[in-house]
Scaffold this motif. Structure first.
Motif: not given
Length: 299
Positions: A248-249, A267, A275, A278
């Motif tokens: 996501r990030n 994440d 996760k 990340g």
């Protein structure tokens, strides 16, 4: 959006806390990037691949880098550190400040993203440092000329992010992440003055626009933190493409030839693949190249 790319496994699966500031150095054929939270600078040889990864550890955050005109980039580079602009000796890992931010409460702030303009000035934002509560609108955007001159261009910022220029150097772009807005100005190359402020792009979505790079056709390739993607934004501000990632990030990107290297952050609140991946560094061929990187002029 007519153009779409999808990225799978990371080029470097390394769990950065906050991977940022990717910068390609043609003279040494290396990509460097930082981990702001872990206070590290990473370098990897493009020719030799992931096994060539090297890391420098610091006592305070290093947030962005640039090359210096007349200096060997395998020995000395420019960095944004917590208190301002500094020269880093890559052999020893030591750095000396050229200029510090003229902040009233310097302990509260740190540098963030930035870049060198066509005349060799360095533009860099400041923001609330980690561990000091919620980010406050106490940040600024500065530009540095040579080894001792600093001037404030914007104030009252919360999360100032990337600065970049159109291929002809006459438009400057700046992302204020917390406002979800990319601003544009007419840019006076000679004296660095800004005029005709306007909103270039305002993001509508759950994430925040983070770092960007400009390609040779004037498109902005803009990472979106919290949305697993990099947006391709045309010079007229319209969305024309996107790169989707498995985490996501997404924080920033950099061109190496026609490959786009993309940094990400951890994440911790995510699940599954987002996760797990990340903080990795990703790579995708997008069929275009970035604009020339300018070097900081000390004199």
């Amino acid at each position: 959006m007519s153009e779409k790319w999808q990225v799978g496994a990371p080029y470097l699966d390394m769990q950065c806390g906050l991977g940022e500031g990717p910068y390609y150095e043609p003279a040494t054929d290396t990509l460097r990037f930082v981990d702001i939270k872990k206070k590290q600078l990473h370098t990897v040889s493009v020719a030799d691949g992931p096994a060539s990864l090297k890391t420098l550890q610091f006592e305070e955050a290093v947030t962005v880098t640039a090359d210096v005109d007349g200096r060997d980039p395998s020995r000395t580079i420019l960095i944004g550190a917590k208190q301002g602009l500094a020269l880093l000796d890559l052999a020893t890992g030591k750095y000396d400040y050229l200029t510090k931010f003229p902040e009233e409460k310097p302990e509260r702030i740190r540098s963030n993203d930035g870049g060198v303009d066509p005349m060799g000035r360095f533009w860099m934002g400041t923001m609330t440092d980690f561990g000091l509560g919620p980010f406050q609108p106490e940040g600024s955007l500065y530009h540095f000329s040579g080894a001792g001159t600093v001037a404030r261009s914007l104030s009252g910022l919360t999360i100032p992010n990337s600065v970049g220029w159109s291929p002809d150097g006459r438009t400057m772009y700046f992302t204020h992440s917390s406002a979800r807005t990319i601003f544009a100005w007419d840019f006076n190359v000679e004296d660095g003055s800004l005029s005709n402020e306007r909103v270039f792009y305002r993001h509508d979505g759950p994430g925040e626009p983070d770092g960007f790079r400009v390609d040779v056709d004037g498109n902005l390739w803009h990472a979106v933190y919290g949305e697993s993607r990099v947006l391709k934004i045309a010079p007229n501000g319209s969305l024309v493409g996107e790169v989707t990632l498995p985490t996501r990030n997404v924080t920033c990107c950099e061109f190496v030839g026609e490959d786009l290297f993309i940094t990400t952050a951890s994440d911790e609140e995510g699940e599954g693949e987002s996760k797990r991946l990340g903080g990795g560094l990703f790579k995708v061929n997008v069929g275009t190249r970035g604009t020339e990187r300018f070097k900081f002029k000390l004199h």
